[in-house]
Design a protein around this motif. Structure first.
Motif, PDB file in Angstrom:
ATOM      1  N   VAL A  60      72.095  -6.073  39.428  1.00 48.81           N
ATOM      2  CA  VAL A  60      71.979  -7.251  39.113  1.00 48.81           C
ATOM      3  C   VAL A  60      73.099  -7.728  38.275  1.00 48.81           C
ATOM      4  N   ARG A 120      75.671  -9.163  40.412  1.00 42.05           N
ATOM      5  CA  ARG A 120      75.033 -10.362  41.154  1.00 42.05           C
ATOM      6  C   ARG A 120      75.182 -11.617  39.981  1.00 42.05           C
ATOM      7  N   ILE A 121      74.991 -11.602  38.845  1.00 38.70           N
ATOM      8  CA  ILE A 121      75.075 -12.811  37.856  1.00 38.70           C
ATOM      9  C   ILE A 121      76.791 -12.996  37.738  1.00 38.70           C
ATOM     10  N   GLU A 167      75.599 -16.965  41.552  1.00 37.98           N
ATOM     11  CA  GLU A 167      74.547 -16.953  42.210  1.00 37.98           C
ATOM     12  C   GLU A 167      73.231 -16.056  41.978  1.00 37.98           C
ATOM     13  N   TYR A 168      72.744 -16.520  40.673  1.00 37.39           N
ATOM     14  CA  TYR A 168      71.675 -15.431  40.164  1.00 37.39           C
ATOM     15  C   TYR A 168      70.368 -16.204  39.981  1.00 37.39           C
ATOM     16  N   ARG A 179      73.709 -23.050  38.320  1.00 37.13           N
ATOM     17  CA  ARG A 179      73.385 -22.157  37.329  1.00 37.13           C
ATOM     18  C   ARG A 179      72.446 -22.984  36.106  1.00 37.13           C
ATOM     19  N   PHE A 229      67.462 -15.607  35.352  1.00 36.83           N
ATOM     20  CA  PHE A 229      68.282 -14.935  36.332  1.00 36.83           C
ATOM     21  C   PHE A 229      67.085 -14.481  37.247  1.00 36.83           C
ATOM     22  N   LEU A 273      67.341  -8.308  44.982  1.00 38.52           N
ATOM     23  CA  LEU A 273      68.802  -8.036  45.065  1.00 38.52           C
ATOM     24  C   LEU A 273      68.957  -7.959  46.565  1.00 38.52           C
TER      25      LEU A 273
END
Length: 187
Positions: free
Chosen positions: A11, A14-15, A19-20, A28, A67, A146
């Motif tokens: 996580v 990805r953040i 692109e979360y 965002r 997110f 994910l």
């Protein structure tokens, strides 16, 4: 399935890509700010129990929502809200609302059992609950997000039994293909 630590680390990775937030691809919301310890303590007091460790860690170390799948993990006090909802709405009955998918559809966490439930009030006829178990934990839920395999909850009527239940992953894929074609919805 991956471990809780692996999911947490994924996580965070990805953040860092920016692109979360699935509900707003390519963009965002405001920068993520962790929840305060007081906000987490308030949520746990309202629920009468501790939050699952992965979720607690995400709130305290990553962000107070904003997110994840749908329009983002809903925040605790002072955190990410969507359509007037925050995660605290159902806590007195032991349910943490995880995210809003739009059209009144939500993913929810039963804190007593640790199971994720879907709630899709749209097709349910009078007298039929729009809530159904999704047979996954919060770790599974984030792992599927994910991996790109988490579908919004969908209430369907079983073609064989006529009973209302949550759609399977295969049924979700078929409904998406029927609605949007083989390439899926455009962002």
């Amino acid at each position: 399935m991956p471990t809780e630590d692996q999911v947490f680390d994924a996580v965070v990775r990805r953040i860092t890509t920016g692109e979360y937030l699935d509900g707003l691809p390519g963009s965002r919301s405001a920068d993520l700010r962790p929840a305060s310890p007081a906000a987490v303590a308030e949520a746990e007091e309202l629920a009468g129990r501790s939050l699952p460790s992965l979720l607690r860690r995400l709130y305290l170390e990553v962000g107070n929502g904003g997110f994840g799948p749908g329009y983002g993990l809903l925040g605790l006090r002072g955190g990410h809200r969507m359509g007037g909802l925050d995660a605290l709405v159902g806590l007195k009955r032991g349910v943490l609302i995880l995210c809003d998918w739009g059209c009144g559809i939500t993913s929810e966490l039963d804190l007593a059992t640790g199971q994720v439930w879907g709630c899709d009030p749209n097709p349910a006829p009078d007298g039929v609950s729009g809530a159904f178990p999704q047979h996954m934990t919060i770790v599974d839920w984030f792992a599927k997000w994910l991996a790109g395999t988490l579908n919004q909850p969908w209430l369907v009527q079983d073609p064989t039994t006529g009973e209302w239940r949550g759609a399977t992953d295969t049924e979700c894929a078929e409904m998406l293909q029927e609605a949007f074609g083989p390439d899926g919805p455009e962002d």
